[in-house]
Design an enzyme around this catalytic site. Structure first.
Site, mmCIF file in Angstrom:
data_model
loop_
_atom_site.group_PDB
_atom_site.id
_atom_site.type_symbol
_atom_site.label_atom_id
_atom_site.label_comp_id
_atom_site.label_asym_id
_atom_site.label_seq_id
_atom_site.Cartn_x
_atom_site.Cartn_y
_atom_site.Cartn_z
ATOM 1 N N HIS A 199 -3.899 3.947 -13.035
ATOM 2 C CA HIS A 199 -3.092 2.756 -12.794
ATOM 3 C C HIS A 199 -3.213 2.301 -11.345
ATOM 4 C CE1 HIS A 199 -0.283 6.001 -11.696
ATOM 5 N NE2 HIS A 199 0.253 5.126 -10.871
ATOM 6 N N HIS A 250 -0.914 0.363 -8.176
ATOM 7 C CA HIS A 250 0.354 -0.142 -7.677
ATOM 8 C C HIS A 250 0.078 -1.369 -6.822
ATOM 9 C CE1 HIS A 250 3.159 3.192 -8.554
ATOM 10 N NE2 HIS A 250 2.067 3.946 -8.488
ATOM 11 N N TYR A 301 6.779 4.102 -0.669
ATOM 12 C CA TYR A 301 6.739 4.732 -1.992
ATOM 13 C C TYR A 301 5.332 4.641 -2.583
ATOM 14 C CZ TYR A 301 7.236 5.246 -7.019
ATOM 15 O OH TYR A 301 7.058 5.627 -8.321
ATOM 16 N N GLN A 310 2.279 7.850 -3.313
ATOM 17 C CA GLN A 310 1.940 8.190 -4.694
ATOM 18 C C GLN A 310 0.766 9.151 -4.792
ATOM 19 O OE1 GLN A 310 3.705 7.370 -7.666
ATOM 20 N NE2 GLN A 310 5.057 7.171 -5.918
#
Length: 85
Positions: free
Chosen positions: A5, A7, A70, A74
């Site tokens: 994925h 972000h 944040y 990751q």
């Protein structure tokens, strides 16, 4: 970027629908990736590069810097804490 994925921290005017924003992001990125990377083009010929789903949320209670931190963390190894007795 993660293996499964991506972000993104995006600032979008409130009159734009999140679905339209994601449609534009996925459409443009897949077009450019498939044009620039022959291996991807061969592997995904006749298929979709991106999955149909996505997650969107607003950031009313936190700052952009907190969200960026944040996202940055990751890929980091989790911190371990020791308890002294």
């Amino acid at each position: 970027m993660r293996p499964d994925h991506v972000h993104l921290l995006v600032s979008v005017p409130p009159h734009l629908a999140p679905s339209r924003v994601m449609q534009a992001i996925k459409g443009k990125t897949s077009h450019h990736l498939l044009m620039d990377r022959r291996k991807l083009r061969a592997e995904f010929w006749g298929r979709h590069l991106w999955a149909r789903g996505y997650f969107v949320c607003s950031s009313g209670n936190v700052t952009d810097e907190m969200i960026a931190e944040y996202i940055r963390m990751q890929g980091a190894e989790p911190r371990t804490t020791t308890v002294s007795r």
